[in-house]
Design an enzyme around this catalytic site. Structure first.
Site, PDB file in Angstrom:
ATOM      1  N   GLY A  75       8.592   1.775   9.165  1.00  0.00           N
ATOM      2  CA  GLY A  75       7.492   2.704   9.394  1.00  0.00           C
ATOM      3  C   GLY A  75       7.247   2.945  10.879  1.00  0.00           C
ATOM      4  O   GLY A  75       7.380   2.032  11.695  1.00  0.00           O
ATOM      5  N   MET A 113      -2.738   3.072   6.949  1.00  0.00           N
ATOM      6  CA  MET A 113      -2.712   2.033   5.914  1.00  0.00           C
ATOM      7  C   MET A 113      -2.093   0.765   6.479  1.00  0.00           C
ATOM      8  O   MET A 113      -1.115   0.825   7.235  1.00  0.00           O
ATOM      9  CB  MET A 113      -1.924   2.520   4.710  1.00  0.00           C
ATOM     10  N   SER A 143      -1.800  -3.714   5.373  1.00  0.00           N
ATOM     11  CA  SER A 143      -2.220  -4.835   4.509  1.00  0.00           C
ATOM     12  C   SER A 143      -3.448  -5.504   5.103  1.00  0.00           C
ATOM     13  O   SER A 143      -4.296  -6.030   4.389  1.00  0.00           O
ATOM     14  CB  SER A 143      -1.081  -5.853   4.381  1.00  0.00           C
ATOM     15  N   ARG A 144      -3.560  -5.490   6.423  1.00  0.00           N
ATOM     16  CA  ARG A 144      -4.680  -6.173   7.086  1.00  0.00           C
ATOM     17  C   ARG A 144      -5.993  -5.389   6.983  1.00  0.00           C
ATOM     18  O   ARG A 144      -7.041  -5.931   7.345  1.00  0.00           O
ATOM     19  CB  ARG A 144      -4.345  -6.442   8.556  1.00  0.00           C
ATOM     20  N   GLN A 159       7.158 -14.926  13.211  1.00  0.00           N
ATOM     21  CA  GLN A 159       6.514 -13.849  13.972  1.00  0.00           C
ATOM     22  C   GLN A 159       5.002 -14.029  14.086  1.00  0.00           C
ATOM     23  O   GLN A 159       4.298 -13.156  14.582  1.00  0.00           O
ATOM     24  CB  GLN A 159       6.880 -12.488  13.385  1.00  0.00           C
ATOM     25  N   HIS A 209       0.883  -1.170   0.000  1.00  0.00           N
ATOM     26  CA  HIS A 209       0.000   0.000   0.000  1.00  0.00           C
ATOM     27  C   HIS A 209       0.914   1.212   0.000  1.00  0.00           C
ATOM     28  O   HIS A 209       2.151   1.062  -0.014  1.00  0.00           O
ATOM     29  CB  HIS A 209      -0.936  -0.026   1.214  1.00  0.00           C
ATOM     30  N   GLY A 261       1.853   3.134   2.234  1.00  0.00           N
ATOM     31  CA  GLY A 261       2.821   3.183   3.342  1.00  0.00           C
ATOM     32  C   GLY A 261       4.126   2.523   2.929  1.00  0.00           C
ATOM     33  O   GLY A 261       5.204   3.109   3.054  1.00  0.00           O
ATOM     34  N   HIS A 262       4.027   1.294   2.384  1.00  0.00           N
ATOM     35  CA  HIS A 262       5.232   0.610   1.892  1.00  0.00           C
ATOM     36  C   HIS A 262       5.911   1.451   0.814  1.00  0.00           C
ATOM     37  O   HIS A 262       7.135   1.611   0.815  1.00  0.00           O
ATOM     38  CB  HIS A 262       4.862  -0.731   1.246  1.00  0.00           C
ATOM     39  N   LYS A 269       4.417   3.447  12.078  1.00  0.00           N
ATOM     40  CA  LYS A 269       3.152   2.819  12.479  1.00  0.00           C
ATOM     41  C   LYS A 269       3.449   1.672  13.448  1.00  0.00           C
ATOM     42  O   LYS A 269       2.727   1.452  14.409  1.00  0.00           O
ATOM     43  CB  LYS A 269       2.388   2.275  11.277  1.00  0.00           C
TER      44      LYS A 269
HETATM   45  P1  AMP Z   1       4.749  -4.948   6.740  1.00  0.00           P
HETATM   46  O1  AMP Z   1       4.727  -5.385   5.303  1.00  0.00           O
HETATM   47  O2  AMP Z   1       3.395  -4.695   7.306  1.00  0.00           O
HETATM   48  O3  AMP Z   1       5.631  -5.815   7.605  1.00  0.00           O
HETATM   49  O4  AMP Z   1       5.448  -3.513   6.752  1.00  0.00           O
HETATM   50  C1  AMP Z   1       6.698  -3.302   6.158  1.00  0.00           C
HETATM   51  C2  AMP Z   1       7.186  -1.938   6.561  1.00  0.00           C
HETATM   52  O5  AMP Z   1       6.239  -0.949   6.175  1.00  0.00           O
HETATM   53  C3  AMP Z   1       7.366  -1.797   8.078  1.00  0.00           C
HETATM   54  O6  AMP Z   1       8.529  -1.032   8.346  1.00  0.00           O
HETATM   55  C4  AMP Z   1       6.119  -1.043   8.484  1.00  0.00           C
HETATM   56  O7  AMP Z   1       6.292  -0.282   9.664  1.00  0.00           O
HETATM   57  C5  AMP Z   1       5.919  -0.145   7.290  1.00  0.00           C
HETATM   58  N1  AMP Z   1       4.525   0.320   7.204  1.00  0.00           N
HETATM   59  C6  AMP Z   1       3.412  -0.441   7.344  1.00  0.00           C
HETATM   60  N2  AMP Z   1       2.307   0.343   7.271  1.00  0.00           N
HETATM   61  C7  AMP Z   1       2.750   1.609   7.096  1.00  0.00           C
HETATM   62  C8  AMP Z   1       2.095   2.873   6.950  1.00  0.00           C
HETATM   63  N3  AMP Z   1       0.772   2.993   6.969  1.00  0.00           N
HETATM   64  N4  AMP Z   1       2.866   3.982   6.782  1.00  0.00           N
HETATM   65  C9  AMP Z   1       4.225   3.876   6.759  1.00  0.00           C
HETATM   66  N5  AMP Z   1       4.894   2.710   6.882  1.00  0.00           N
HETATM   67  C10 AMP Z   1       4.169   1.594   7.049  1.00  0.00           C
END
Ligand code: AMP
Length: 281
Positions: free
Chosen positions: A147, A184, A186-187, A61, A34, A36-37, A149
């Site tokens: 992130g 934002m 993925s869930r 995890q 999304h 955020g990524h 978040k």
């Molecule tokens: P994930 O794929 O959920 O493990 O997230 C991968 C990276 O993206 C991690 O460093 C998260 O903190 C970051 N991340 C997830 N959601 C957001 C968001 N809404 N805004 C900024 N970074 C994010």
């Protein structure tokens, strides 16, 4: 964009960058991208010569009752999005290679891992710190981007990198939000239309509490109680996992909410467990 599956090939790319004097930035992810990524990848692109993004849904995890098998995946779309940003290498390691039979070395930051998400997910951060440590050893970036978040995760990684003397800069970037404030994630794809309409209250509640702090209410327990009441009233059907005001460095409860603290929440809404946080003061 180069696709890399093998650990040794990824190690060679990282090493070549060091030898060639190229600055390589790294963004670890679990995919289903999304904005955020993508914001992390764009930032990495602007601040490095080369960008590596890893996509790996890390079994270590997830607890047995969690959503490892149903975690959303769309690798084709993820590759297109990363390619459009100019990501140089996409790393897809396999579980067989990362956790071969007999694997038994774990990295733990127990103090910071015990509180907040660690209470209901006791093994979660051990899985996170172990995989991030392994990925940093494989990629050997000069900088890794995360992130805010996942602020507890960010603190744990910063501490691990400092205490294990891993030579990498850790950069924490702001949370990207939907127009209505929902962080934002993925869930978020697990949410029904009705749940999606309620979910923005998670952040709206945090904003209200922050305003309370700014107008002088600094009693952590009272503020936590106020947010609990706000959620009970505005997000019917949700289940609060935790609502906590913590010190921004130690994650312990501060005497007063304010400058050096943040408020973190985890709320279950249907199948989704959503987390968010806001810096107070
Ligand atoms: P994930 O794929 O959920 O493990 O997230 C991968 C990276 O993206 C991690 O460093 C998260 O903190 C970051 N991340 C997830 N959601 C957001 C968001 N809404 N805004 C900024 N970074 C994010």
């Amino acid at each position: 964009m180069k696709l890399v599956n093998s650990i040794s090939e990824m190690q060679n790319i990282g090493l070549s960058a060091i030898v060639g004097g190229q600055k390589l930035a790294f963004v670890p992810t679990m995919g289903f991208f999304h904005d955020g990524h993508l914001s992390l990848m764009r930032w990495a692109k602007e601040h490095a010569d080369e960008v590596v993004v890893s996509l790996y849904v890390n079994p270590a995890q997830f607890a047995p009752n969690e959503d490892l098998d149903s975690y959303p995946r769309d690798i084709e779309r993820d590759m297109e999005l990363a390619r459009d940003i100019g990501v140089d290498h996409m790393f897809f390691p396999s579980t067989r290679d990362l956790y071969p039979a007999g694997f038994d070395t774990w990295v733990e930051v127990p103090g910071l891992s015990r509180t907040l998400c660690g209470r209901s997910r006791p093994q979660h951060f051990r899985g996170v710190s172990t995989i991030v440590c392994k990925l940093l050893n494989i990629v050997r970036p000069f900088m890794a981007v995360f992130g805010q978040k996942d602020r507890q995760q960010l603190l744990i990684i910063e501490k691990m990198v400092k205490e294990l003397n891993i030579p990498v800069l850790i950069e924490g970037r702001p949370t990207c939000r939907e127009a209505d404030g929902l962080a934002m994630s993925s869930r978020n794809s697990y949410l029904s239309t009705e749940q999606r309409n309620l979910a923005p209250h998670i952040y709206q509640g945090l904003r209200i509490i922050k305003d309370e702090v700014l107008s002088g209410n600094t009693n952590p327990l009272k503020l936590e109680q106020n947010l609990r009441e706000y959620y009970l009233h505005n997000i019917p059907g949700s289940e609060i996992d935790y609502i906590k005001i913590v010190d921004a460095n130690t994650l312990e409860q501060p005497d007063l909410a304010g400058k050096n603290s943040f408020m973190a929440v985890a709320v279950r809404l249907g199948r989704a467990r959503l987390i968010d946080n806001i810096v107070l003061g």
